[in-house]
Design an enzyme around this catalytic site. Structure first.
Site, PDB file in Angstrom:
ATOM      1  N   SER A 164      19.336 -73.375 -22.210  1.00 52.11           N
ATOM      2  CA  SER A 164      20.293 -72.918 -22.171  1.00 52.11           C
ATOM      3  C   SER A 164      21.311 -73.020 -20.977  1.00 52.11           C
ATOM      4  O   SER A 164      21.378 -74.300 -20.072  1.00 52.11           O
ATOM      5  CB  SER A 164      20.700 -71.824 -23.360  1.00 52.11           C
ATOM      6  OG  SER A 164      21.832 -71.893 -23.801  1.00 52.11           O
ATOM      7  N   ASP A 330      16.094 -77.956 -32.412  1.00 51.96           N
ATOM      8  CA  ASP A 330      17.010 -77.045 -31.702  1.00 51.96           C
ATOM      9  C   ASP A 330      18.036 -78.271 -31.589  1.00 51.96           C
ATOM     10  O   ASP A 330      18.845 -79.383 -31.206  1.00 51.96           O
ATOM     11  CB  ASP A 330      17.245 -77.244 -30.165  1.00 51.96           C
ATOM     12  CG  ASP A 330      17.545 -77.225 -29.465  1.00 51.96           C
ATOM     13  OD1 ASP A 330      18.895 -76.856 -29.940  1.00 51.96           O
ATOM     14  OD2 ASP A 330      17.890 -76.211 -28.111  1.00 51.96           O
ATOM     15  N   HIS A 363      16.432 -73.189 -31.362  1.00 51.11           N
ATOM     16  CA  HIS A 363      16.973 -73.180 -29.890  1.00 51.11           C
ATOM     17  C   HIS A 363      16.804 -72.449 -28.853  1.00 51.11           C
ATOM     18  O   HIS A 363      16.207 -72.752 -27.758  1.00 51.11           O
ATOM     19  CB  HIS A 363      18.816 -73.877 -29.865  1.00 51.11           C
ATOM     20  CG  HIS A 363      19.344 -73.225 -28.196  1.00 51.11           C
ATOM     21  ND1 HIS A 363      19.268 -74.490 -27.325  1.00 51.11           N
ATOM     22  CD2 HIS A 363      19.365 -72.270 -27.410  1.00 51.11           C
ATOM     23  CE1 HIS A 363      19.817 -73.142 -26.135  1.00 51.11           C
ATOM     24  NE2 HIS A 363      19.800 -72.777 -26.393  1.00 51.11           N
TER      25      HIS A 363
END
Length: 395
Positions: A164, A330, A363
């Protein structure tokens, strides 16, 4: 660990200036030059290390944390008492084996667990920076990390890994300091934020700033906390970390501790209760202004922008080995984002592999026990270690 919320929040506030970790301080002779056009000085970086740096200083792995992470990747968190956020991956005998590698994880500049951020004391005023802290970018975070790596006398990192926002830092390291990165593992990330991601972040920021206890960013001086606004921001963001399939599997439309609808606005559904819990526990450990700074840093990140929009040029001439990982469910950083980086790396002639992992966990899958993820990371690290001349892992 303190059991009541107020004690945890007081402890978290103290961590901003007196962290329960190692701290590296830089004086006026070593300022941090920021993309905002100013110098940050003095400043400090809070960090944790795991394992032992070998004599040749060639076994260092830099772990970059995500939006609401910190330096406590593989040790108990000093505020919550919970295990490190990547404890499933890092440790003795684990995929990132601390019997084999020297692992460094720092709190990013702009954070709230000991590195200079908006809750830190501004030496010019003797008060918390608040919004007087210049806006921080992903490249700023990486420049500070490079100064920390220099402190250890490490010329080249064996690997830089993160997911991320941490993955954005990995890409920035590989683009701006390619000679210092032998291998790179960007996970569940992309070369820039989409307009949808910026939109979600703006909702979160506005939630914080609309809280009357935000006080224009001076809430620490006023002995207040914009808890409700920050909790709502966390609730909205948390939805983006999950997938619809995962939400349905975990909660569906199940009621929370009741047999019938109340025809009111309490948390009738389990998902409502879950999100409220996520919001309220988050405010125990995280600074509201840091949330503004971290989300803004992600929004500003655009790796191709300094290369006339050509992402491949950001990696021109790189000798870094890459492995990118994405997850099918995601939707915050969909697989298309990773593919755009892979295509750019191919165009730049880089050594790159790519893995798309089938999962419904969204995610947040990069933080969870995902066997396919572990297998991909393990295979890449072992292959890179052989190429780098590091000893084989003990069987």
């Amino acid at each position: 660990m303190p059991k009541d919320a107020r004690s945890r929040r007081l402890l978290a506030a103290d961590e901003a200036n007196n962290p329960t970790s190692e701290v590296l301080r830089f004086g006026p002779d070593k300022p941090l030059r920021l993309d905002a056009g100013v110098e940050l000085t003095p400043f400090q970086i809070a960090y944790q290390t795991y394992g032992t740096l070998n004599e040749a200083r060639t076994n260092a792995v830099l772990v970059c944390h995500a939006l609401t992470g910190d330096q406590h990747a593989a040790n108990a968190h000093p505020v919550t008492g919970k295990a490190g956020w990547w404890d499933v991956l890092i440790g003795p005998g684990r995929i990132v084996d601390t019997d084999r590698f020297f692992v460094i994880c720092s709190n990013v500049i702009g954070g709230c667990l000991g590195s200079t951020g908006p809750a830190s004391i501004n030496p010019a005023t003797g008060k918390p920076y608040g919004l007087d802290l210049p806006v921080i970018t992903i490249p700023d975070m990486v420049r500070a990390q490079a100064m920390l790596v220099d402190h250890f006398g490490i010329d080249q990192l064996f690997c830089v890994i993160g997911g991320s926002m941490g993955g954005m830092q990995v890409l920035e390291w590989a683009a701006s300091h390619s000679d210092r990165v032998f291998s790179a593992l960007p996970i569940a990330t992309g070369p820039r934020h989409s307009s949808q991601n910026i939109a979600f972040n703006e909702v979160g920021r506005q939630s914080v700033m609309a809280d009357p206890d935000w006080c224009g960013g001076r809430y620490i001086e006023e002995d207040k906390r914009p808890e409700k606004g920050l909790a709502v921001a966390r609730m909205a963001a948390h939805i983006t970390y999950l997938s619809e399939a995962a939400l349905h599997r975990k909660f569906g439309r199940n009621l929370q501790d009741r047999a019938h609808l109340t025809f009111g606005f309490d948390a009738d559904f389990q998902i409502e209760s879950y999100l409220r819990h996520q919001g309220m526990t988050f405010v125990d450990r995280f600074d509201a202004n840091s949330y503004l700074y971290m989300t803004r840093a992600m929004d500003y990140f655009d790796l191709a922008a300094d290369h006339d929009g050509r992402l491949a040029d950001a990696f021109a001439g790189t000798s870094t080995r890459f492995c990118l990982v994405s997850f099918t469910s995601d939707w915050l950083f969909p697989t298309s984002e990773s593919r755009s980086v892979v295509h750019a790396l191919n165009a730049a002639g880089a050594s790159v592999s790519f893995v798309e992992i089938e999962t419904d966990r969204g995610h947040d899958a990069f933080l969870l026990d995902e066997p396919e993820l572990f297998a991909a990371i393990n295979g890449f690290i072992n292959s890179a270690a052989r190429a780098y001349g590091l000893p084989e892992a003990d069987q």
